[in-house]
Design a protein around this motif. Structure first.
Motif, PDB file in Angstrom:
ATOM      1  N   ALA A  48       3.670  -2.703  17.042  1.00 58.08           N
ATOM      2  CA  ALA A  48       3.937  -1.710  18.087  1.00 58.08           C
ATOM      3  C   ALA A  48       2.940  -1.850  19.231  1.00 58.08           C
ATOM      4  CB  ALA A  48       3.872  -0.304  17.506  1.00 58.08           C
ATOM      5  N   VAL A  49       3.444  -1.901  20.452  1.00 61.34           N
ATOM      6  CA  VAL A  49       2.589  -2.033  21.627  1.00 61.34           C
ATOM      7  C   VAL A  49       3.284  -1.393  22.822  1.00 61.34           C
ATOM      8  CG1 VAL A  49       3.565  -4.287  22.248  1.00 61.34           C
ATOM      9  CG2 VAL A  49       1.261  -3.668  23.048  1.00 61.34           C
ATOM     10  N   ALA A  50       2.496  -0.782  23.703  1.00 59.94           N
ATOM     11  CA  ALA A  50       3.050  -0.202  24.931  1.00 59.94           C
ATOM     12  C   ALA A  50       3.327  -1.320  25.923  1.00 59.94           C
ATOM     13  CB  ALA A  50       2.082   0.804  25.528  1.00 59.94           C
ATOM     14  N   ILE A  51       4.534  -1.338  26.479  1.00 59.04           N
ATOM     15  CA  ILE A  51       4.844  -2.379  27.459  1.00 59.04           C
ATOM     16  C   ILE A  51       4.919  -1.828  28.875  1.00 59.04           C
ATOM     17  CG2 ILE A  51       6.010  -3.818  25.759  1.00 59.04           C
ATOM     18  CD1 ILE A  51       8.657  -2.909  26.950  1.00 59.04           C
ATOM     19  N   THR A  52       4.847  -0.504  29.048  1.00 62.38           N
ATOM     20  CA  THR A  52       4.614   0.082  30.367  1.00 62.38           C
ATOM     21  C   THR A  52       3.306   0.852  30.299  1.00 62.38           C
ATOM     22  OG1 THR A  52       5.804   2.156  29.907  1.00 62.38           O
ATOM     23  CG2 THR A  52       7.092   0.314  30.794  1.00 62.38           C
TER      24      THR A  52
ATOM     25  N   ASP B  48      -1.437  11.000  22.180  1.00 62.70           N
ATOM     26  CA  ASP B  48      -2.473  11.712  22.932  1.00 62.70           C
ATOM     27  C   ASP B  48      -3.764  11.722  22.117  1.00 62.70           C
ATOM     28  OD1 ASP B  48      -3.988  13.321  24.524  1.00 62.70           O
ATOM     29  OD2 ASP B  48      -2.542  14.954  24.652  1.00 62.70           O
ATOM     30  N   PHE B  49      -4.721  10.923  22.554  1.00 66.05           N
ATOM     31  CA  PHE B  49      -6.008  10.832  21.868  1.00 66.05           C
ATOM     32  C   PHE B  49      -7.086  11.660  22.555  1.00 66.05           C
ATOM     33  CE2 PHE B  49      -5.288   6.421  19.702  1.00 66.05           C
ATOM     34  CZ  PHE B  49      -4.160   6.941  19.091  1.00 66.05           C
ATOM     35  N   GLY B  50      -6.682  12.559  23.458  1.00 58.94           N
ATOM     36  CA  GLY B  50      -7.657  13.420  24.112  1.00 58.94           C
ATOM     37  C   GLY B  50      -7.741  13.163  25.604  1.00 58.94           C
ATOM     38  N   GLU B  51      -8.464  14.049  26.296  1.00 59.50           N
ATOM     39  CA  GLU B  51      -8.520  14.019  27.757  1.00 59.50           C
ATOM     40  C   GLU B  51      -9.109  12.726  28.313  1.00 59.50           C
ATOM     41  OE1 GLU B  51     -10.516  17.427  29.250  1.00 59.50           O
ATOM     42  OE2 GLU B  51      -9.051  18.873  28.440  1.00 59.50           O
ATOM     43  N   GLU B  52     -10.065  12.142  27.627  1.00 55.29           N
ATOM     44  CA  GLU B  52     -10.732  10.947  28.145  1.00 55.29           C
ATOM     45  C   GLU B  52     -10.077   9.657  27.672  1.00 55.29           C
ATOM     46  OE1 GLU B  52     -13.096  11.327  30.366  1.00 55.29           O
ATOM     47  OE2 GLU B  52     -12.856  13.499  30.127  1.00 55.29           O
ATOM     48  N   ALA B  53      -9.002   9.765  26.923  1.00 55.04           N
ATOM     49  CA  ALA B  53      -8.362   8.567  26.375  1.00 55.04           C
ATOM     50  C   ALA B  53      -7.722   7.744  27.496  1.00 55.04           C
ATOM     51  CB  ALA B  53      -7.313   8.949  25.342  1.00 55.04           C
ATOM     52  N   PRO B  54      -7.794   6.427  27.405  1.00 61.25           N
ATOM     53  CA  PRO B  54      -7.178   5.576  28.423  1.00 61.25           C
ATOM     54  C   PRO B  54      -5.676   5.432  28.190  1.00 61.25           C
ATOM     55  CG  PRO B  54      -8.187   4.216  26.732  1.00 61.25           C
ATOM     56  CD  PRO B  54      -8.501   5.640  26.369  1.00 61.25           C
ATOM     57  N   LEU B  55      -4.970   4.937  29.206  1.00 63.86           N
ATOM     58  CA  LEU B  55      -3.575   4.557  29.023  1.00 63.86           C
ATOM     59  C   LEU B  55      -3.478   3.525  27.906  1.00 63.86           C
ATOM     60  CD1 LEU B  55      -2.375   4.074  32.722  1.00 63.86           C
ATOM     61  CD2 LEU B  55      -1.457   5.732  31.111  1.00 63.86           C
ATOM     62  N   PRO B  56      -2.480   3.557  27.072  1.00 68.52           N
ATOM     63  CA  PRO B  56      -1.332   4.472  27.013  1.00 68.52           C
ATOM     64  C   PRO B  56      -1.514   5.575  25.982  1.00 68.52           C
ATOM     65  CG  PRO B  56      -0.895   2.602  25.626  1.00 68.52           C
ATOM     66  CD  PRO B  56      -2.300   2.424  26.130  1.00 68.52           C
ATOM     67  N   TYR B  57      -2.770   5.989  25.733  1.00 70.85           N
ATOM     68  CA  TYR B  57      -3.063   6.973  24.684  1.00 70.85           C
ATOM     69  C   TYR B  57      -3.461   8.334  25.256  1.00 70.85           C
ATOM     70  CZ  TYR B  57      -3.293   2.589  22.096  1.00 70.85           C
ATOM     71  OH  TYR B  57      -2.996   1.358  21.557  1.00 70.85           O
TER      72      TYR B  57
ATOM     73  N   GLN C 202       5.350   6.495  27.689  1.00 72.79           N
ATOM     74  CA  GLN C 202       5.491   5.081  28.036  1.00 72.79           C
ATOM     75  C   GLN C 202       6.568   4.456  27.158  1.00 72.79           C
ATOM     76  OE1 GLN C 202       3.745   4.031  30.578  1.00 72.79           O
ATOM     77  NE2 GLN C 202       2.142   5.596  30.704  1.00 72.79           N
ATOM     78  N   VAL C 203       7.064   3.295  27.585  1.00 71.13           N
ATOM     79  CA  VAL C 203       7.976   2.521  26.750  1.00 71.13           C
ATOM     80  C   VAL C 203       7.140   1.625  25.844  1.00 71.13           C
ATOM     81  CG1 VAL C 203       9.848   0.838  26.674  1.00 71.13           C
ATOM     82  CG2 VAL C 203       9.774   2.533  28.509  1.00 71.13           C
ATOM     83  N   TRP C 204       7.406   1.716  24.559  1.00 69.00           N
ATOM     84  CA  TRP C 204       6.756   0.866  23.567  1.00 69.00           C
ATOM     85  C   TRP C 204       7.823  -0.021  22.920  1.00 69.00           C
ATOM     86  CZ3 TRP C 204       1.667   1.788  21.030  1.00 69.00           C
ATOM     87  CH2 TRP C 204       0.860   2.665  21.769  1.00 69.00           C
ATOM     88  N   ARG C 205       7.343  -1.045  22.235  1.00 71.78           N
ATOM     89  CA  ARG C 205       8.275  -1.815  21.412  1.00 71.78           C
ATOM     90  C   ARG C 205       7.588  -2.193  20.111  1.00 71.78           C
ATOM     91  NH1 ARG C 205       9.293  -7.933  23.907  1.00 71.78           N
ATOM     92  NH2 ARG C 205       7.245  -8.798  23.369  1.00 71.78           N
ATOM     93  N   MET C 206       8.392  -2.375  19.087  1.00 71.67           N
ATOM     94  CA  MET C 206       7.897  -2.789  17.778  1.00 71.67           C
ATOM     95  C   MET C 206       8.953  -3.677  17.128  1.00 71.67           C
ATOM     96  SD  MET C 206       8.433   0.751  15.635  1.00 71.67           S
ATOM     97  CE  MET C 206       9.885   1.764  15.901  1.00 71.67           C
ATOM     98  N   ARG C 207       8.522  -4.377  16.120  1.00 70.02           N
ATOM     99  CA  ARG C 207       9.478  -5.206  15.387  1.00 70.02           C
ATOM    100  C   ARG C 207      10.357  -4.327  14.503  1.00 70.02           C
ATOM    101  NH1 ARG C 207       8.807 -10.502  16.020  1.00 70.02           N
ATOM    102  NH2 ARG C 207       6.789 -11.258  16.770  1.00 70.02           N
TER     103      ARG C 207
ATOM    104  N   GLU D  68       2.263   3.120  33.126  1.00 68.75           N
ATOM    105  CA  GLU D  68       2.300   3.854  34.380  1.00 68.75           C
ATOM    106  C   GLU D  68       1.389   5.074  34.278  1.00 68.75           C
ATOM    107  OE1 GLU D  68       3.707   3.005  37.110  1.00 68.75           O
ATOM    108  OE2 GLU D  68       4.984   1.332  36.444  1.00 68.75           O
ATOM    109  N   GLU D  69       0.636   5.327  35.337  1.00 64.36           N
ATOM    110  CA  GLU D  69      -0.397   6.364  35.298  1.00 64.36           C
ATOM    111  C   GLU D  69       0.146   7.732  34.899  1.00 64.36           C
ATOM    112  OE1 GLU D  69      -3.825   8.332  38.192  1.00 64.36           O
ATOM    113  OE2 GLU D  69      -2.677   6.574  38.849  1.00 64.36           O
ATOM    114  N   ASP D  70       1.280   8.121  35.432  1.00 63.64           N
ATOM    115  CA  ASP D  70       1.854   9.426  35.105  1.00 63.64           C
ATOM    116  C   ASP D  70       3.025   9.323  34.146  1.00 63.64           C
ATOM    117  OD1 ASP D  70       0.081  10.907  36.746  1.00 63.64           O
ATOM    118  OD2 ASP D  70       1.216  10.238  38.497  1.00 63.64           O
ATOM    119  N   GLY D  71       3.169   8.180  33.501  1.00 69.65           N
ATOM    120  CA  GLY D  71       4.232   8.006  32.536  1.00 69.65           C
ATOM    121  C   GLY D  71       5.555   7.628  33.186  1.00 69.65           C
ATOM    122  N   ILE D  72       6.562   7.400  32.346  1.00 71.47           N
ATOM    123  CA  ILE D  72       7.884   7.010  32.831  1.00 71.47           C
ATOM    124  C   ILE D  72       8.903   8.088  32.468  1.00 71.47           C
ATOM    125  CG2 ILE D  72       7.255   4.583  32.557  1.00 71.47           C
ATOM    126  CD1 ILE D  72       9.975   5.753  30.314  1.00 71.47           C
ATOM    127  N   GLY D  73      10.072   8.016  33.098  1.00 68.78           N
ATOM    128  CA  GLY D  73      11.141   8.962  32.789  1.00 68.78           C
ATOM    129  C   GLY D  73      12.142   8.355  31.831  1.00 68.78           C
ATOM    130  N   ALA D  74      13.184   7.737  32.373  1.00 71.92           N
ATOM    131  CA  ALA D  74      14.205   7.080  31.564  1.00 71.92           C
ATOM    132  C   ALA D  74      14.025   5.572  31.628  1.00 71.92           C
ATOM    133  CB  ALA D  74      15.593   7.468  32.071  1.00 71.92           C
TER     134      ALA D  74
END
Length: 690
Positions: A132-136, A107-116, A121-126, A138-144
């Motif tokens: 590390a990068v977000a691979i989803t 969370d980088f603040g109210e004006e931050a863009p997705l995925p911050y 969101q689902v991220w992946r890293m080595r 979605e505007e309101d985030g994901i569940g499972a």
């Protein structure tokens, strides 16, 4: 000379092995906040790594960090992979064991863009923590989420809102109001192709997805769905759907085994897992007051058939719902509770006609939190505790067990309480067990100690035989010179079905006698000072604390947290009312006034003389604050009983903030010091014959 050599070897062993360090540190409240907890893990497909989530308090931050770590199963080398102050969770390896997928919400603040923007969101890293990068996004985030077995697709859920048809226009017009019903949250199931990076919608039936599992060939998806997101609908209205993604068609498994033929209609489903060949689907149904049951849907018969698995020796299913099929077999691995031990078992050769004889995978005095199997079933990783250790990861392979992590090295010097299982006989002849903790330096003959009865929640739960330093009293009070007894009273899991179900229709009765007879036993054995007794609990433990102090005035102080005072009120305002109905013999309030009255300590509050400290989260949906406010009003304004009410703002059924947890601990210590030990200020109680 031989004796000198032996002494030299022992000293070398102490220096070389931190597990043999001298235990010379008296445990303090500050030590509680140094603990790390491991609570999720995933074994890489090649078996060479375990990735896990660790929770710990860091610096002055008021909430716990949740970070992703990794351990090499060959070298034991451990590495922290994430460092942001956010909730990193559900780490899972990709098929190649190189990429790790997880959820997080920077969370980088109210004006931050997705995925911050704070959305999950689902991220992946080595595997080394890089890339590390977000691979989803979605505007309101994901569940499972779940990865396909071949690692080429990611399935995940997203939430949507909808309105019932009746008065739909008015609900939309006045959308800023909170409605009792009619404005619902539903769930869609999405598929992200990790090769083409295209997203498609797999399921959108205006239902809420509670859980889902994708078959290894991706030809079928099992879903547990409810009419809405409300937990009241998860009790008794959840179904298992089998979806064929290629056609979009689905069908519902027949539910008579866990609905019409079950002891209660208010069970909730969880734990979906497919066998690798797609011929078996395992899941469970849990109930308040009744044994959780295990079911398997068989897709290798002429028609889809669902059978109930026989629980060996009536053991209770574990509190962790994870189950896994072993390799390519139809052998099912799962957690069970047996006399305060949390173990793993395997049930082999599950068919529509029956099952093989089970075996224990993790013997001994341990409590397994969760586990994960290697793809071929030859090894598994388990998160465990024991009476002398905190949570760590262990690798089981070829009949051997090896510790992989050492999450709490500071504990090596702690003076741990002396922990044992004790038993006594209740007034009706039933044997009852509990976990007894004594000060680390206590010796037989030292004389009686102040005793705190620490009552677990649930009640369909169990106090485990392990090391447990938490805000509800265990370890902390023993370190201060107290004895503590945590009874596994009637209604607890792990002691057979009858022991569990005997509580139905007898709340505020037999379990109270189980608890009070435990006090008698400790007094008779010279452990407890009858003039220095306290009682405390949270959730159902809070309810039972409320019950106990209406039955007796022998306790000098009580600390009750999130405790029910009236069953009618609880049925009317909690989020899982099936709990109340089950214990009232299936009766609604208008059918069972006598049952509701007997189970409610509210109608005997005039008998309370015990100084009572009351805690509750201001936003608790499970045991809402009205109960605590009622008890406080009765004691403070009408009965002149010493009392304090602590309402923790923005907290639910548990306390998540560091400062609130410390407040709970310090208030409780001060309360017991004053009313049990006769001290105005917190201090270490004097220990007999020391």
């Amino acid at each position: 000379m031989l004796r000198l050599f032996a002494t030299f070897c022992f000293i070398c062993l102490l220096l070389a092995n931190p597990g043999f360090a001298a235990r010379d540190h008296d445990i303090t409240v500050d030590d509680y906040f140094t603990q790390a907890y491991i609570n999720d893990c995933d074994l890489s497909p090649d078996g060479n790594y375990v990735v896990f989530q660790e929770m710990h308090w860091e610096g002055e931050k008021d909430s716990r960090n949740h970070d992703i770590w990794i351990v090499d199963t060959r070298s034991g080398e451990t590495q922290r992979l994430t460092f942001d102050k956010t909730y990193d969770a559900s780490p899972r390896f990709g098929r190649d064991s190189e990429w790790i997928y997880y959820t997080t919400s920077p969370d980088f603040g109210e004006e931050a863009p997705l995925p911050y923007d704070g959305s999950t969101q689902v991220w992946r890293m080595r595997r080394d923590g890089s890339g590390a990068v977000a691979i989803t996004r979605e505007e309101d985030g994901i569940g499972a989420f779940e990865l396909s077995a071949n690692g080429k697709a990611l399935y995940y859920t997203v939430s949507t809102e909808g309105y019932e048809e009746d008065f739909k226009e008015l609900r939309e017009k006045y959308d800023d109001l909170t409605y009792g019903h009619g404005k619902n949250e539903y769930t869609k199931l999405m598929k992200l192709d990790l090769v083409s990076w295209r997203t498609e919608e797999i399921y959108d039936n205006d239902r809420f997805i509670e859980d889902f599992a994708v078959s290894h060939d991706e030809k079928q998806i099992a879903l547990i769905t409810n009419p809405t997101e409300l937990l009241i609908h998860n009790e008794g209205k959840s179904i298992v759907e089998i979806l064929t993604p290629a056609t979009g068609h689905s069908f519902t498994l027949p539910d008579n085994l866990w609905r019409a033929d079950a002891p209660s209609p208010y069970g909730w489903l969880e734990g979906l897992v497919w066998s690798k060949d797609g011929k078996k689907l395992a899941f469970r149904c849990d109930y308040d007051g009744f044994p959780a049951e295990l079911f398997v849907a068989h897709f290798d018969t002429d028609e889809t058939l669902v059978t109930k698995i026989v629980r060996p020796h009536e053991v209770s299913l574990g509190e962790d719902a994870r189950m896994l099929w072993k390799g390519n077999s139809h052998d099912l691995c799962l957690g069970i509770i047996d006399h305060a031990r949390f173990q793993l078992i395997v049930i082999p050769n599950i068919t529509a006609a029956g099952q093989g004889k089970h075996s224990v995978m993790t013997p001994g005095d341990i409590a397994v939190e969760t586990f994960d199997l290697a793809d071929n079933g030859s090894s598994f990783a388990a998160i465990e505790t024991s009476p002398t250790t905190g949570t760590d990861i262990y690798l089981y392979k070829s009949g051997n067990k090896r510790q992989l992590t050492h999450a709490n090295p500071q504990m090596d010097s702690w003076k741990l309480p002396q922990t044992s299982i004790v038993s006594w006989t209740a007034p009706d002849g039933q044997m009852v067990e509990g976990i007894l903790e004594l000060p680390p330096d206590y010796k037989e003959g030292d004389g009686p100690l102040p005793l705190a009865m620490l009552i677990h929640g649930g009640p369909t739960s169990c106090e485990p035989y392990n090391f447990r330093y938490w805000i509800y009293g265990r370890t902390r009070l023993a370190a201060r010179g107290w004895a503590t007894l945590s009874p596994n009273y009637r209604g607890s899991t792990g002691y057979g079905d009858k022991f569990l179900t005997d509580l139905i229709g007898h709340e505020n009765d037999i379990e109270v006698q189980d608890i009070l007879s435990g006090v008698d036993a400790m007094v008779e054995r010279g452990i407890a000072d009858p003039e220095k007794l306290a009682v405390s609990g949270w959730s159902n433990g809070g309810y039972l604390t409320n019950c106990v102090i209406t039955h007796t005035d022998r306790f000098k102080a009580a600390s009750t947290g999130a405790g029910v005072i009236d069953m009618l009120m609880q049925w009317g305002i909690e989020d899982t009312p099936g709990h109340v109905i089950n214990y009232m013999n299936g009766k609604y309030p208008w059918d069972g006034q006598t049952d509701y009255l007997k189970a409610s300590p509210a109608w005997n509050m005039n008998k309370i003389t015990t100084p009572t400290l009351i805690h509750v989260g201001a936003g608790d949906p499970r045991v809402p604050p009205a109960h605590s406010i009622t008890l406080h009003r009765a004691l403070k304004e009408y009965l002149n009983v010493p009392t304090e009410l602590l309402m923790y703002p923005n907290q639910g059924h548990g306390l998540t903030k560091k400062n609130f947890r410390r407040a709970k601990i310090e208030w409780e210590d001060a309360w017991f010091n004053k009313y049990v030990l006769g001290e105005e200020e917190a201090s270490e109680p004097e220990r007999p014959n020391q």
